[in-house]
Design a protein around this motif. Structure first.
Motif, PDB file in Angstrom:
ATOM      1  N   VAL A   1      44.917  93.369  34.899  1.00  0.00           N
ATOM      2  CA  VAL A   1      45.858  94.088  35.769  1.00  0.00           C
ATOM      3  C   VAL A   1      47.278  93.775  35.292  1.00  0.00           C
ATOM      4  CG1 VAL A   1      44.364  94.164  37.818  1.00  0.00           C
ATOM      5  CG2 VAL A   1      45.808  92.157  37.433  1.00  0.00           C
ATOM      6  N   ASP A   2      48.259  94.395  35.929  1.00  0.00           N
ATOM      7  CA  ASP A   2      49.655  94.101  35.573  1.00  0.00           C
ATOM      8  C   ASP A   2      50.161  92.860  36.304  1.00  0.00           C
ATOM      9  OD1 ASP A   2      49.913  96.406  33.920  1.00  0.00           O
ATOM     10  OD2 ASP A   2      50.077  97.636  35.734  1.00  0.00           O
ATOM     11  N   VAL A   3      49.733  92.718  37.561  1.00  0.00           N
ATOM     12  CA  VAL A   3      50.198  91.594  38.380  1.00  0.00           C
ATOM     13  C   VAL A   3      49.064  91.083  39.257  1.00  0.00           C
ATOM     14  CG1 VAL A   3      51.944  90.793  40.037  1.00  0.00           C
ATOM     15  CG2 VAL A   3      52.488  92.710  38.527  1.00  0.00           C
ATOM     16  N   VAL A   4      48.908  89.760  39.305  1.00  0.00           N
ATOM     17  CA  VAL A   4      48.016  89.134  40.282  1.00  0.00           C
ATOM     18  C   VAL A   4      48.898  88.516  41.369  1.00  0.00           C
ATOM     19  CG1 VAL A   4      46.360  87.274  40.707  1.00  0.00           C
ATOM     20  CG2 VAL A   4      46.173  88.645  38.634  1.00  0.00           C
ATOM     21  N   VAL A   5      48.640  88.890  42.616  1.00  0.00           N
ATOM     22  CA  VAL A   5      49.368  88.339  43.761  1.00  0.00           C
ATOM     23  C   VAL A   5      48.448  87.336  44.442  1.00  0.00           C
ATOM     24  CG1 VAL A   5      50.425  88.865  46.001  1.00  0.00           C
ATOM     25  CG2 VAL A   5      50.740  90.449  44.076  1.00  0.00           C
ATOM     26  N   ILE A   6      48.884  86.075  44.513  1.00  0.00           N
ATOM     27  CA  ILE A   6      48.054  85.036  45.144  1.00  0.00           C
ATOM     28  C   ILE A   6      48.584  84.772  46.551  1.00  0.00           C
ATOM     29  CG2 ILE A   6      47.197  82.675  44.978  1.00  0.00           C
ATOM     30  CD1 ILE A   6      47.701  82.843  41.931  1.00  0.00           C
ATOM     31  N   GLY A   7      47.789  85.188  47.550  1.00  0.00           N
ATOM     32  CA  GLY A   7      48.197  85.055  48.950  1.00  0.00           C
ATOM     33  C   GLY A   7      48.330  86.424  49.581  1.00  0.00           C
ATOM     34  N   ALA A   8      47.545  86.690  50.628  1.00  0.00           N
ATOM     35  CA  ALA A   8      47.560  88.013  51.273  1.00  0.00           C
ATOM     36  C   ALA A   8      48.176  87.958  52.654  1.00  0.00           C
ATOM     37  CB  ALA A   8      46.141  88.577  51.331  1.00  0.00           C
ATOM     38  N   GLY A   9      49.110  87.011  52.848  1.00  0.00           N
ATOM     39  CA  GLY A   9      49.908  87.014  54.077  1.00  0.00           C
ATOM     40  C   GLY A   9      50.937  88.122  54.001  1.00  0.00           C
TER      41      GLY A   9
ATOM     42  N   GLY B   1      52.776  88.396  50.571  1.00  0.00           N
ATOM     43  CA  GLY B   1      51.871  88.936  49.559  1.00  0.00           C
ATOM     44  C   GLY B   1      51.622  90.422  49.760  1.00  0.00           C
ATOM     45  N   ALA B   2      51.447  90.828  51.025  1.00  0.00           N
ATOM     46  CA  ALA B   2      51.188  92.239  51.336  1.00  0.00           C
ATOM     47  C   ALA B   2      52.400  93.106  50.990  1.00  0.00           C
ATOM     48  CB  ALA B   2      50.836  92.380  52.819  1.00  0.00           C
ATOM     49  N   ALA B   3      53.599  92.638  51.362  1.00  0.00           N
ATOM     50  CA  ALA B   3      54.826  93.394  51.065  1.00  0.00           C
ATOM     51  C   ALA B   3      55.064  93.472  49.561  1.00  0.00           C
ATOM     52  CB  ALA B   3      56.020  92.740  51.761  1.00  0.00           C
ATOM     53  N   THR B   4      54.743  92.375  48.854  1.00  0.00           N
ATOM     54  CA  THR B   4      54.913  92.336  47.397  1.00  0.00           C
ATOM     55  C   THR B   4      53.934  93.285  46.715  1.00  0.00           C
ATOM     56  OG1 THR B   4      55.672  90.045  47.553  1.00  0.00           O
ATOM     57  CG2 THR B   4      54.935  90.801  45.392  1.00  0.00           C
ATOM     58  N   ALA B   5      52.682  93.266  47.161  1.00  0.00           N
ATOM     59  CA  ALA B   5      51.667  94.164  46.586  1.00  0.00           C
ATOM     60  C   ALA B   5      52.075  95.619  46.770  1.00  0.00           C
ATOM     61  CB  ALA B   5      50.313  93.897  47.239  1.00  0.00           C
ATOM     62  N   LEU B   6      52.603  95.942  47.950  1.00  0.00           N
ATOM     63  CA  LEU B   6      53.016  97.328  48.222  1.00  0.00           C
ATOM     64  C   LEU B   6      54.205  97.731  47.343  1.00  0.00           C
ATOM     65  CD1 LEU B   6      52.683  99.945  49.797  1.00  0.00           C
ATOM     66  CD2 LEU B   6      54.068  98.954  51.635  1.00  0.00           C
ATOM     67  N   ALA B   7      55.199  96.845  47.240  1.00  0.00           N
ATOM     68  CA  ALA B   7      56.375  97.159  46.416  1.00  0.00           C
ATOM     69  C   ALA B   7      55.982  97.338  44.946  1.00  0.00           C
ATOM     70  CB  ALA B   7      57.429  96.064  46.560  1.00  0.00           C
ATOM     71  N   LEU B   8      55.117  96.457  44.457  1.00  0.00           N
ATOM     72  CA  LEU B   8      54.673  96.547  43.058  1.00  0.00           C
ATOM     73  C   LEU B   8      53.860  97.816  42.802  1.00  0.00           C
ATOM     74  CD1 LEU B   8      53.590  92.830  42.586  1.00  0.00           C
ATOM     75  CD2 LEU B   8      55.265  93.994  41.132  1.00  0.00           C
ATOM     76  N   THR B   9      52.971  98.130  43.738  1.00  0.00           N
ATOM     77  CA  THR B   9      52.137  99.325  43.597  1.00  0.00           C
ATOM     78  C   THR B   9      53.006 100.576  43.582  1.00  0.00           C
ATOM     79  OG1 THR B   9      50.336  98.176  44.723  1.00  0.00           O
ATOM     80  CG2 THR B   9      50.155 100.554  44.601  1.00  0.00           C
TER      81      THR B   9
ATOM     82  N   VAL C   1      47.774  96.200  40.633  1.00  0.00           N
ATOM     83  CA  VAL C   1      47.907  94.927  41.355  1.00  0.00           C
ATOM     84  C   VAL C   1      46.568  94.469  41.926  1.00  0.00           C
ATOM     85  CG1 VAL C   1      49.063  93.769  43.293  1.00  0.00           C
ATOM     86  CG2 VAL C   1      50.276  95.538  41.994  1.00  0.00           C
ATOM     87  N   ALA C   2      46.257  93.172  41.752  1.00  0.00           N
ATOM     88  CA  ALA C   2      45.115  92.548  42.427  1.00  0.00           C
ATOM     89  C   ALA C   2      45.668  91.458  43.342  1.00  0.00           C
ATOM     90  CB  ALA C   2      44.156  91.937  41.418  1.00  0.00           C
ATOM     91  N   VAL C   3      45.247  91.482  44.608  1.00  0.00           N
ATOM     92  CA  VAL C   3      45.679  90.473  45.587  1.00  0.00           C
ATOM     93  C   VAL C   3      44.497  89.558  45.878  1.00  0.00           C
ATOM     94  CG1 VAL C   3      46.690  90.073  47.866  1.00  0.00           C
ATOM     95  CG2 VAL C   3      47.206  92.200  46.643  1.00  0.00           C
ATOM     96  N   LEU C   4      44.704  88.252  45.701  1.00  0.00           N
ATOM     97  CA  LEU C   4      43.641  87.274  45.950  1.00  0.00           C
ATOM     98  C   LEU C   4      44.027  86.412  47.149  1.00  0.00           C
ATOM     99  CD1 LEU C   4      43.206  85.963  42.262  1.00  0.00           C
ATOM    100  CD2 LEU C   4      42.214  88.022  43.300  1.00  0.00           C
ATOM    101  N   ASP C   5      43.066  86.139  48.026  1.00  0.00           N
ATOM    102  CA  ASP C   5      43.351  85.250  49.159  1.00  0.00           C
ATOM    103  C   ASP C   5      42.232  84.231  49.305  1.00  0.00           C
ATOM    104  OD1 ASP C   5      45.471  85.252  51.589  1.00  0.00           O
ATOM    105  OD2 ASP C   5      43.545  84.476  52.283  1.00  0.00           O
TER     106      ASP C   5
END
Length: 382
Positions: free
Chosen positions: A5-13, A16-24, A30-34
Motif C-alpha cells: 500500500v502507499d501508507v499504513v496507519v497504525i491505530g484506528a482511533g 487514525g480515522a481522520a488520517t486515513a480519510l485525508a490520505l484516501t 491506505v491500510a489501517v491496523l488496530d
C-alpha cells in the motif's frame, strides 16, 4: 498474506480515522491496523469536547502547564476542518452548541481577559461577560462565577460516533481497515517499511504511528525511543431532564467540563486522573476524582448538584513531558510519522490533513515544526 500500500496507519482511533480519510481523499492506498477494535480505547472514552477557545493550562494533578497561546492558530484551523467534515461525513455527531469558560477568582478573571486577547489575535470569536451577564445568559451558573468568556465555536462531537463515522467514510472511499491486528514488527528495508502483524505483512513507504497510548511501543519497534507516558483519565455522567444544559461549560483555572449529550445525560470531564494505566485492561476509577468533579458541579451549577450520578468510566491518553502535542516525521526513521498527545480529539481533522501533506512531501497549511517528535527522542548512551 502480504500487501503493498502507499501508507499504513497504525491505530484506528479518531486520529487514525481522520488520517486515513485525508490520505484516501488525497489518492493514497491506505491500510489501517488496530490492536483491538477501533474506537474502544482513548477516542471512544474521552469527553469529546471541541476545544476552540483556550482552556485551563493544567488538568488536576498535572505538573507542567500547557502553552495555550501557542495552540490557538491550530484550534482555529481544526475548527473549520470539523465543519468541512460535518458536510461530507454522515453521522459525525458534531454539536456546535457554543461554550462558556468561567472564572471564580480575580486571578482567573485576569486569565480570561488575557486569553480573550490571544483569541481575538488568532481570529477566534470570544466575548468577556461579567458574572451577572453570564448568569443572565445561563441562569444555571452559581454565585461564585465572577466572569466568563463565551465562544460560539465551542462544542463537542459524540465520541462513540465521530471516530467510527470517519473510519466508515475512509473505507467507503477506498481505505481498508484491519481490527484485532496488532503490529508485531516494524523494519525499514531500503525506502520501504515492512509492517508485520499476526494477520499478515504490509509493505509501504510511509507508516503513521497514531496509536495513542501505544505510540511509544510502536516507535520502539523501529528503534526509536520516545519520551511519551500513557496515563488514564476519568469521566462521569449525571442524570438530567432533556434540554437542561444546551451549552458546554468549562473552568479557566481547573479541570472541568460539562455538557448534555444526545442521550440526555450530563457528561463531566476535565482531565481528572483515574487509576494507573494498564496495557490491556481499563484503568480503575478513583473516588477522590469523582468527589472533586462533583464538588465543582455543586459550586458552579448548584441547581444540578442533586442530579444522580449515572456512570463513571476511564480512558487512556498519551502525554508528553511539555504537555504539548506531538506531530511529524522521525528523523531517525524516515517515512515514519507520529501524531498525538494534547487535544488529540479536537485536533484529529487537522492532524489528518497535516500527516497527509507530509506523506506526500508537501508543506502543511499550518506550521507544526514546534511539535516535532524529535524533541522527545531519548538518546541511548552506551
Amino acid at each position: 498474506m502480504r500487501s503493498e500500500v502507499d501508507v499504513v496507519v497504525i491505530g484506528a482511533g479518531i486520529v487514525g480515522a481522520a488520517t486515513a480519510l485525508a490520505l484516501t481523499r488525497a489518492g493514497s492506498r491506505v491500510a489501517v491496523l488496530d490492536r483491538t477494535l477501533p474506537n474502544t480505547a482513548g477516542s471512544g472514552t474521552t469527553a469529546g469536547n471541541l476545544h476552540i477557545q483556550t482552556i485551563h493550562t493544567r488538568r488536576p494533578g498535572q505538573g507542567t502547564a500547557v502553552d495555550v497561546e501557542q495552540l490557538l492558530p491550530l484550534q482555529k484551523s481544526t475548527s473549520s476542518l470539523w465543519n468541512t467534515l460535518d458536510e461530507t461525513v454522515p453521522g459525525l455527531g458534531l454539536n456546535r452548541c457554543g461554550g462558556f469558560m468561567v472564572a471564580e477568582t480575580e486571578e482567573q478573571v485576569h486569565a480570561l481577559i488575557a486569553k480573550h486577547r490571544w483569541e481575538r489575535a488568532a481570529g477566534i470569536p470570544t466575548e468577556v461577560l461579567s458574572g451577572d451577564e453570564a448568569r443572565q445568559a445561563l441562569p444555571l451558573l452559581g454565585p461564585s462565577v465572577q466572569a466568563a468568556t463565551w465562544c460560539p465555536w465551542d462544542g463537542f462531537a459524540e465520541p462513540d460516533l465521530a471516530g467510527p463515522a470517519l473510519l466508515r467514510q475512509a473505507v467507503a472511499e477506498g481505505a481498508s481497515v484491519h481490527p484485532s491486528t496488532p503490529v508485531t514488527g516494524l523494519a525499514r528495508d531500503g525506502d520501504v517499511w515492512t509492517v508485520s502483524t499476526n494477520g499478515g505483512t504490509w509493505i509501504a513507504p510511509v507508516v503513521m504511528d497514531v496509536a495513542g497510548p501505544w505510540m511509544a511501543p510502536i516507535a520502539a519497534m523501529a528503534g526509536v525511543s520516545l519520551d511519551l507516558v500513557p496515563t488514564s483519565l476519568q469521566m462521569h455522567s449525571l442524570d438530567a431532564a432533556p434540554l437542561t444544559l444546551e451549552v458546554l461549560v468549562q473552568h479557566v483555572g481547573e479541570g472541568m467540563s460539562i455538557k448534555q449529550d444526545r442521550t440526555g445525560r450530563l457528561v463531566l470531564g476535565g482531565g481528572w486522573p483515574a487509576g494507573a494505566f494498564h496495557d490491556s485492561e481499563t484503568a480503575p476509577s478513583r473516588s477522590d476524582s469523582t468527589t472533586g468533579n462533583l464538588e465543582q458541579v455543586r459550586r458552579l451549577l448548584p441547581a444540578l448538584a442533586r442530579n444522580a450520578l449515572l456512570d463513571t468510566w476511564t480512558g487512556p491518553v498519551v502525554t508528553t513531558p511539555d504537555e504539548m502535542p506531538v506531530i511529524g516525521e522521525l528523523a531517525a526513521a524516515p517515512g515514519l510519522f507520529v501524531a498525538g498527545g494534547t487535544y488529540s480529539f479536537t485536533f484529529a481533522p487537522l492532524w489528518g490533513q497535516v500527516l497527509s501533506a507530509l506523506a506526500r512531501g508537501t508543506e502543511p497549511e499550518v506550521d507544526v515544526s514546534a511539535f516535532s517528535p524529535d524533541r522527545l527522542v531519548r538518546l541511548h548512551t552506551h
